[in-house]
Scaffold this motif. Structure first.
Motif, PDB file in Angstrom:
ATOM      1  N   TYR A  20      -0.195  -4.919   5.981  1.00 22.82           N
ATOM      2  CA  TYR A  20      -0.662  -3.462   5.644  1.00 22.82           C
ATOM      3  C   TYR A  20      -1.764  -3.085   7.134  1.00 22.82           C
ATOM      4  O   TYR A  20      -2.126  -4.097   7.531  1.00 22.82           O
ATOM      5  CB  TYR A  20      -1.425  -3.130   4.548  1.00 22.82           C
ATOM      6  CG  TYR A  20      -0.714  -2.963   3.218  1.00 22.82           C
ATOM      7  CD1 TYR A  20      -0.216  -2.026   2.874  1.00 22.82           C
ATOM      8  CD2 TYR A  20      -0.147  -4.223   2.426  1.00 22.82           C
ATOM      9  CE1 TYR A  20       0.483  -1.804   1.511  1.00 22.82           C
ATOM     10  CE2 TYR A  20       0.525  -4.009   1.527  1.00 22.82           C
ATOM     11  CZ  TYR A  20       0.819  -2.801   1.088  1.00 22.82           C
ATOM     12  OH  TYR A  20       1.941  -2.897  -0.111  1.00 22.82           O
ATOM     13  N   ARG A  61       6.842  -3.238   7.784  1.00 23.31           N
ATOM     14  CA  ARG A  61       5.860  -2.271   7.430  1.00 23.31           C
ATOM     15  C   ARG A  61       6.143  -0.856   8.118  1.00 23.31           C
ATOM     16  O   ARG A  61       6.920  -0.659   8.878  1.00 23.31           O
ATOM     17  CB  ARG A  61       4.781  -2.528   8.421  1.00 23.31           C
ATOM     18  CG  ARG A  61       3.356  -1.452   8.167  1.00 23.31           C
ATOM     19  CD  ARG A  61       2.178  -1.944   8.679  1.00 23.31           C
ATOM     20  NE  ARG A  61       2.261  -2.094  10.472  1.00 23.31           N
ATOM     21  CZ  ARG A  61       1.789  -3.233  10.813  1.00 23.31           C
ATOM     22  NH1 ARG A  61       1.150  -4.167  10.343  1.00 23.31           N
ATOM     23  NH2 ARG A  61       1.873  -3.334  12.340  1.00 23.31           N
ATOM     24  N   VAL A  84       4.169  -1.960   2.716  1.00 19.59           N
ATOM     25  CA  VAL A  84       4.695  -3.008   3.193  1.00 19.59           C
ATOM     26  C   VAL A  84       5.482  -3.755   2.199  1.00 19.59           C
ATOM     27  O   VAL A  84       5.274  -3.944   0.866  1.00 19.59           O
ATOM     28  CB  VAL A  84       3.594  -4.134   3.446  1.00 19.59           C
ATOM     29  CG1 VAL A  84       3.998  -5.376   3.936  1.00 19.59           C
ATOM     30  CG2 VAL A  84       2.831  -3.478   4.728  1.00 19.59           C
TER      31      VAL A  84
END
Length: 539
Positions: free
Chosen positions: A371, A478, A495
């Motif tokens: 993330y 991501r 993610v």
């Protein structure tokens, strides 16, 4: 030091930058913006080079400027041709501007090999061109092209070219570092020398090939020039021109020298982004003064000091140039970063220290998984509100199915979704140009009856990054999504090793955050269909 004139050449020199082009109407919009902010001169273009610039000069005559004087750009007459018979000069006169800026050769090397004429003829070209335009009723500025290179090679001849411009009646003589290769100490020394020899007000025009155009321009001001030429955002050929967006506040805040009016300084960030939008260029995040990262703080030690006094890690207050302070959350964050965010969002400070540490550890673990909250402050704020402010998303997923079919060489995608929206089950489906688009369309379709505000939210950017390429198609990805409503834009993140799941996370956060922002009402006043929580964040 006296006040400094700001001469903008974005509409001419700036358009020589790779990938930059303005329509004639775009040029008018920029010229009007610069005039409103108090710029002294706006160079509209080279009327002898293309019809678009001539169109601009015709269009700008329809507007009455309050501050700026529009200038047209051109070159000295051609060798062996009378000034009155030179077609480029005739076009310059036809442009009808009060000011004409002429460039000529200063470096004897250029005279011999570029112009292929004699040194004496070049001096006549400069003097006669300036005199001719002055006779036509125009004020004339002379740009001494390659001046610093010419001065280094043959200072006597370089000064002779300036005297020729002076004798022709030039109102300003601008010294140009055309190749952008000169150093600040040399600029200061040479400008000081010239100021003692030439009794015409001087200007400076620097290119950025050594990333010193701003520094060189400031050194020239210290040495006595009264005019600085440059472009918005430093746009220009090769590595660009001197960036006026950096020069103007540096003059004001560092040297206490006025250029544009002080009240206009707070408009610099907006001006920078306005021009980048018309140029179809992404704003430079790390641009000094006005970039999105110019006052962004990431390290916990830095943020801890900021909470005590922002001057600890900021050289000016960001509001003075229309920018704002940002505190980022990442694996480098400390508890101070969270405390700053609580203050910024007005979430209250009555949170136990151990809770802070727990949340911070969770965020760092999420960053470790892939993330990234730096570009996804919408997702970060939602997590803060869920953890400490009682926020509950107004919808939740019960079931999702995506169908992908290839038929006759064409791929068809459909998303079938079942959601709980404020206690009501919504079951719907939507097609799209690919599975993620179908997913986005189905999500919006499920929410539009309860939340018509969703229609205002438009996906403006969608980025996918593979986090560990060696894992191939099994790699974690991501997804960063940017969404806007015409007034504000926000980023969200997802993610997963499954690109559909990562996209879903980012899309859900984008809609949830957008609804929170648009509702902007207190939890106590929330009625049926309202979002719980108070939005006090910033765009």
């Amino acid at each position: 030091m006296p006040n400094v004139e700001i001469y903008d050449t974005t509409l001419r020199d700036g358009t020589q930058g790779e990938g930059i082009s303005f329509s004639a109407k775009d040029k008018v919009k920029i010229a009007l913006k610069l005039d409103a902010l108090g710029f002294h001169y706006v160079e509209g273009g080279y009327p002898g080079s293309n019809p678009k610039d001539l169109q601009f000069f015709d269009l700008i005559k329809e507007h009455k400027l309050k501050n700026a004087r529009v200038t047209a750009f051109g070159s000295t007459r051609r060798p062996g041709v009378e000034a009155a018979g030179d077609e480029n000069l005739r076009q310059l006169v036809r442009a009808g501007t009060a000011v004409a800026t002429i460039f000529g050769k200063t470096w004897d090397f250029h005279v011999k090999y570029a112009l292929q004429t004699t040194l004496e003829e070049n001096l006549r070209m400069i003097r006669e061109t300036v005199a001719y335009l002055k006779q036509q009723g125009q004020e004339v500025f002379y740009d001494a092209e390659h001046f610093f290179d010419g001065y280094a090679a043959n200072s006597a001849y370089a000064l002779a070219t300036l005297r020729a411009a002076r004798d022709g009646g030039a109102a300003r003589i601008i010294l140009c570092d055309t190749n952008g290769g000169r150093m600040p100490d040399e600029i200061h020394r040479v400008v000081s020398d010239v100021a003692r020899e030439i009794d015409v007000p001087l200007g400076i025009h620097c290119h950025n090939d050594c990333e010193l155009a701003v520094a060189n321009s400031l050194m020239a001001v210290k040495a006595g020039v009264v005019q600085v030429q440059g472009t918005i955002n430093g746009y220009g050929e090769r590595c660009g021109n001197a960036n006026l967006i950096s020069i103007i506040p540096s003059l004001a805040f560092k040297y206490r020298v006025e250029s544009i009016p002080e009240k206009s300084l707070v408009e610099l960030t907006e001006l920078s982004r306005f021009v980048s939008e018309l140029a179809n260029m992404h704003p430079m995040s790390n641009q000094p003064y006005v970039g999105g990262s110019a006052f962004a703080h990431k390290g916990g030690v830095h943020v801890s000091a900021l909470l005590k006094n922002p001057q600890t890690y900021e050289h000016i207050e960001p509001e003075r140039v229309g920018n704002r302070r940002r505190v980022l959350i990442s694996e480098l964050s400390g508890v101070s970063n969270l405390l700053y965010k609580y203050q910024e969002l007005d979430l209250g400070l009555g949170i136990e220290k151990e809770d802070n540490k727990k949340l911070l550890q969770e965020l760092k673990e999420l960053e470790n998984q892939g993330y990234q909250f730096e570009g996804a402050e919408g997702s970060f704020e939602l997590r803060l509100r869920k953890a400490f402010h009682g926020y509950v998303e107004p919808f939740s997923l019960e079931n999702l199915k995506i169908l992908i079919e290839m038929r006759d060489g064409t791929v068809y995608s459909e998303a079938i979704i079942k959601m709980n929206v404020n206690g009501r089950v919504v079951h719907t489906a939507a097609e799209g140009n690919g599975p993620v688009n179908a997913l986005d369309n189905a999500l919006r379709k499920a929410l539009e009856e309860s939340y018509p505000q969703v229609e205002k939210m438009q996906l403006s950017d969608y980025k996918v990054r593979v986090l560990d390429e060696k894992d191939g198609t099994e790699a974690v990805v991501r997804v960063l999504v940017e969404t806007g409503d015409g007034h504000c834009a926000w980023g969200t993140v997802g993610v997963s090793s499954n690109i559909i799941e990562a996209s879903w996370q980012a899309l859900v956060d984008s809609i949830a955050y957008g609804l929170l922002r648009l509702e902007n009402q207190d939890e106590d006043e929330a009625g049926p269909g309202a979002i719980t929580g108070v939005f006090r964040g910033k765009c």
